[in-house]
Design an enzyme around this catalytic site. Structure first.
Site, PDB file in Angstrom:
ATOM      1  N   LEU A  64     -30.526  26.151  22.396  1.00 22.32           N
ATOM      2  CA  LEU A  64     -29.598  24.707  22.277  1.00 22.32           C
ATOM      3  C   LEU A  64     -30.613  23.945  21.162  1.00 22.32           C
ATOM      4  O   LEU A  64     -31.931  24.216  21.344  1.00 22.32           O
ATOM      5  CB  LEU A  64     -29.788  23.905  23.500  1.00 22.32           C
ATOM      6  N   LYS A 104     -31.464  20.722  32.823  1.00 23.20           N
ATOM      7  CA  LYS A 104     -32.216  21.775  31.921  1.00 23.20           C
ATOM      8  C   LYS A 104     -33.087  22.560  32.850  1.00 23.20           C
ATOM      9  O   LYS A 104     -34.119  22.011  32.689  1.00 23.20           O
ATOM     10  CB  LYS A 104     -32.473  21.292  30.671  1.00 23.20           C
ATOM     11  N   GLU A 115     -29.701  30.654  34.957  1.00 28.38           N
ATOM     12  CA  GLU A 115     -31.102  30.687  35.215  1.00 28.38           C
ATOM     13  C   GLU A 115     -31.616  31.156  36.156  1.00 28.38           C
ATOM     14  O   GLU A 115     -31.364  30.620  37.269  1.00 28.38           O
ATOM     15  CB  GLU A 115     -31.492  29.205  34.652  1.00 28.38           C
ATOM     16  N   LYS A 126     -22.817  18.694  27.419  1.00 30.81           N
ATOM     17  CA  LYS A 126     -22.100  19.316  26.933  1.00 30.81           C
ATOM     18  C   LYS A 126     -20.701  18.854  26.849  1.00 30.81           C
ATOM     19  O   LYS A 126     -20.213  18.132  27.703  1.00 30.81           O
ATOM     20  CB  LYS A 126     -21.602  20.821  27.699  1.00 30.81           C
ATOM     21  N   CYS A 157     -67.739  21.475  54.161  1.00 32.11           N
ATOM     22  CA  CYS A 157     -69.055  20.548  54.543  1.00 32.11           C
ATOM     23  C   CYS A 157     -69.306  21.027  56.110  1.00 32.11           C
ATOM     24  O   CYS A 157     -68.240  21.196  56.731  1.00 32.11           O
ATOM     25  CB  CYS A 157     -68.713  19.075  54.516  1.00 32.11           C
TER      26      CYS A 157
HETATM   27  S1  IVH Z   1     -26.180  25.906  28.381  1.00 29.70           S
HETATM   28  C1  IVH Z   1     -25.177  27.825  24.115  1.00 29.70           C
HETATM   29  N1  IVH Z   1     -27.220  24.700  30.368  1.00 29.70           N
HETATM   30  O1  IVH Z   1     -31.643  26.377  27.674  1.00 29.70           O
HETATM   31  C2  IVH Z   1     -26.372  27.821  24.863  1.00 29.70           C
HETATM   32  N2  IVH Z   1     -28.667  25.997  29.000  1.00 29.70           N
HETATM   33  O2  IVH Z   1     -32.344  26.299  24.845  1.00 29.70           O
HETATM   34  C3  IVH Z   1     -25.809  27.208  26.293  1.00 29.70           C
HETATM   35  N3  IVH Z   1     -31.003  26.099  30.023  1.00 29.70           N
HETATM   36  O3  IVH Z   1     -31.614  29.810  26.935  1.00 29.70           O
HETATM   37  C4  IVH Z   1     -26.784  27.081  27.195  1.00 29.70           C
HETATM   38  N4  IVH Z   1     -30.624  24.770  31.783  1.00 29.70           N
HETATM   39  O4  IVH Z   1     -31.785  29.387  29.335  1.00 29.70           O
HETATM   40  C5  IVH Z   1     -27.300  25.613  29.315  1.00 29.70           C
HETATM   41  N5  IVH Z   1     -27.994  23.550  32.170  1.00 29.70           N
HETATM   42  C6  IVH Z   1     -28.107  24.661  31.055  1.00 29.70           C
HETATM   43  C7  IVH Z   1     -29.445  25.074  31.079  1.00 29.70           C
HETATM   44  C8  IVH Z   1     -29.753  25.918  30.006  1.00 29.70           C
HETATM   45  C9  IVH Z   1     -31.418  25.579  30.945  1.00 29.70           C
HETATM   46  C10 IVH Z   1     -31.419  27.022  29.078  1.00 29.70           C
HETATM   47  C11 IVH Z   1     -31.050  28.458  28.781  1.00 29.70           C
HETATM   48  C12 IVH Z   1     -31.053  28.514  27.205  1.00 29.70           C
HETATM   49  C13 IVH Z   1     -31.912  27.572  26.717  1.00 29.70           C
HETATM   50  C14 IVH Z   1     -31.435  26.952  25.681  1.00 29.70           C
END
Ligand code: IVH
Length: 679
Positions: A84, A116, A174, A291, A427
């Protein structure tokens, strides 16, 4: 049972176990007790052992891990796992939203927003509803096959909860470790003297990349889904948020913090709102992800290089930063634990300015090799106390200084002791140390100790904070006026408390010993000690070897007790308590060969004995309270001489020291058998 019935039973058990697993790990709302789950689990294990042909890939028995692998094989992702783009401030978010609006030709965009997660991206493949493969992200195109390990993660469904699952489904999400599991894992590692993990992300990565899946199974990993990859045999809905809804219905864990919001204002509100809760979340997040919710629009926006145009990560301040250690000193906790603390050049980390970070204990300082003047990485996440994670060794200057653990408590000056096998130094002035005062008083007054009814936390706080009570003996000097003057203390309750204190003057030895708050001495041990020694003075004079003679007292308890009474500050408080009229009936020490039999006697061993090694003899003499010295002098009470005894024997003869052979020693050690030397 007929074969078909057994197969049916196995299927029933699998379904039940998968369902209850989901209730427990995904919904956090179990329906049956653990014991019932275990019973079903064992029954399935037994069926599978007797009928290996009934074992299936989605069987919950596969969660306990299997034989170690020699390496991971490579997996090519059906669809690449991309990254991202990041936004570090509001302007970058505003610019992102503008680009999306312009491309879409719309005034306001609907977004799906989630935390995230700060863990590891993985891809889970389900064929006809059954979990068949799990892979790490790797370089985005090829990752590692960690299927065996992922099966052990309880929150990952082994089967899609649907009668009509997609033919093929890749779930993206994740793997991470919750704060509480991370803290427990590191505490256990520390206890074992093993390497700790810098943060939950590293702990999750280290656990997932184990070739032995039984190790992964023993680590508590969590999982959250945040999207899908390749899907066949399921018509995607129109909105991304509906994909997430469907995943939830299929029993995949989805963060409860996910939302759908409108426009850039919605995005920024969400960022603020979740940021405010960041410290209270059960896991680390490093930002939020926005998103575009309309899947058609997502497709139109497409990708630039390796990141989508339809999504962006908005980052929070980092939870790890680099700063300099200005000094290392120690803090004394309520239980006397002495913790080294790094005093830091102020650094903004995890949303606050941090100036102190814990170094946990002396071993940890050495293991991480943190020195005064070093540049270090400091982490602050959740409610966890900031800690020094690692040293930037390449930035170390010649003038750094090593930390030295003080031998006196910085608060009360009592000796600092570290019991054998313990990581923590303490102590030893438990009754005397101001840092431990409140805790010591509350324990002293507790029901099973001196049983002073009405002496609760609020009153102890006031008594200590107003410097009215310094140690337990001061309780017996309290008067009605002082007590009635305390906040929220009516005269009636003051006089009740005084009466309770008065009543506690007359106690029993076990209660008194327990009330002292000696580390590792609970109520049962206090009783054992009282029964064995009969008198407080005899207990106070006992050395470690004598203490280990007491039923159920091992070397650790013996050490604690001996250290406690060795501290002159504690002895003074005990004297003050007696002077204040605290008393109990005493009795004669137990008639046992153990205590005192050899107490105060010094032995020298020389030559070879027929049945006992010298080490054994030494151990037994010490266990009976005697001492073993290396050379003979006027102070030697006995020389135990075996075959080929040399100059020590001659010296003993010269000095007129009693000389024993093995039998003579045994007679001393075992007086009951010989009918002499009883206490
Ligand atoms: S969506 C097209 N949603 O962030 C990529 N990624 O920098 C779609 N990540 O490797 C990823 N939380 O491991 C998405 N809620 C979330 C996320 C997430 C963590 C991580 C993911 C990815 C990285 C991208």
């Amino acid at each position: 049972m007929a074969a078909s019935d057994i197969a049916q039973r196995a299927q029933f058990l699998r379904d039940q176990l998968n369902y209850h697993n989901y209730r427990y790990y995904v919904l956090d709302s179990p329906e049956i007790p653990d014991a019932e789950y275990d019973r079903l689990f064992r029954e399935l294990l037994e069926i599978e052992a007797a009928h290996p042909e009934l074992l299936t890939a989605d069987s919950p028995t596969q969660r306990i891990g299997g034989l170690p692998l020699s390496g991971f094989s490579q997996v090519t992702h059906r669809q690449p796992m991309l990254s991202l783009n990041n936004a570090f401030d509001e302007n970058e978010v505003i610019a992102f939203d503008r680009r999306v609006r312009e491309a879409a030709g719309q005034e306001i965009i609907e977004y799906e927003v989630d935390p995230k997660f700060d863990g590891l991206a993985i891809s889970l493949t389900y064929e006809n509803g059954v979990f068949i493969q799990g892979a790490t992200r790797g370089d985005g195109y090829t990752g590692e096959d960690v299927t065996q390990n992922l099966r052990t993660v309880s929150a990952i469904p082994l089967r899609v909860a649907s009668d009509t699952p997609p033919k093929l489904l890749e779930v993206r999400g994740e793997v991470l470790m919750l704060h509480k599991d991370f803290a427990a894992l590191n505490a256990a590692q520390r206890e074992k003297g093993e390497k700790t993990f810098a943060n939950p992300r590293n702990a999750a990565a280290g656990s997932l990349r184990q070739l032995d899946s039984r190790i992964t199974a023993s680590r508590k990993l969590a999982f959250f889904a945040y999207g899908v990859g390749e899907v066949q045999g399921w018509k995607l809905p129109k909105k991304f948020s509906d994909i997430m809804q469907q995943l939830k219905q299929w029993h995949f864990p989805v963060a409860s913090e996910s939302e759908v919001v409108q426009g850039v204002e919605g995005l920024l509100d969400y960022f603020q709102h979740l940021g405010g809760k960041r410290d209270k979340l059960a896991f680390d997040i490093d930002g939020v992800v926005y998103k575009v919710n309309d899947l058609q629009l997502q497709e139109e926006l497409g990708f630039v290089s390796r990141a989508p145009r339809f999504a962006i990560a908005h980052k929070y301040p980092a939870q790890e930063e680099i700063t300099q250690v200005l000094d290392i000193d120690v803090q004394v906790g309520r239980t006397g634990a002495i913790t080294p603390v790094a005093r830091l050049a102020p650094v903004f980390v995890g949303g606050v300015t941090v100036t102190n970070a814990t170094l946990h204990n002396e071993d940890e300082v050495r293991r991480k090799d943190v020195r005064i003047g070093d540049w270090v990485s400091v982490r602050r996440a959740g409610d966890v106390i900031p800690e020094v994670v690692s040293v930037m060794e390449d930035r170390r200057q010649d003038d750094v200084r090593e930390f030295v653990m003080p031998d006196k408590c910085p608060v009360c000056g009592s000796h600092v002791v570290r019991l054998e096998g313990e990581a923590v130094a303490r102590c030893s002035g438990g009754l005397f140390c101001p840092a431990q005062r409140k805790q010591a008083l509350l324990h002293f007054a507790s029901r099973r100790a001196m049983d002073i009814e009405g002496l609760g936390e609020k009153i102890v706080d006031q008594l200590v904070d107003n410097a009215i009570v310094h140690n337990p003996s001061d309780l017996y000097k309290l008067g009605l006026v002082k007590l009635a003057n305390l906040d929220r203390m009516a005269e009636k309750s003051a006089s009740n408390l005084l009466a309770a204190i008065e009543k506690s003057r007359s106690t029993s030895l076990p209660r008194f010993i327990f009330a002292l708050g000696i580390r590792n001495v609970g109520e049962a041990t206090a009783k054992d000690l009282a029964r064995h020694f009969g008198k407080l003075d005899v207990l106070m004079a006992a050395n470690e070897a004598v203490l280990t003679q007491v039923t159920d007292v091992g070397p650790i308890v013996a050490q604690s007790v001996a250290q406690f009474f060795a501290e002159s500050h504690n002895r003074e408080v005990i004297e003050q308590l007696r002077a204040a009229g605290v008393h109990w009936p005493e009795s004669e020490p137990r008639r046992t060969h153990g205590i005192g039999a050899l107490a105060g006697k010094t032995f020298v061993l020389t030559g070879a004995m027929p049945n006992m090694t010298r080490d054994e003899a030494k151990e037994r003499i010490e266990a009976a309270g005697g001492k073993v010295a290396g050379s003979v002098s006027k102070k030697t009470d006995y020389v135990v001489a075996g075959a080929e005894a040399g100059s020590k024997l001659t010296k003993a003869q010269e000095l007129g020291v009693t000389i024993l052979d093995e039998d003579g020693l045994l007679a001393l050690l075992n007086p009951e058998a010989q009918g002499k030397l009883e206490f």
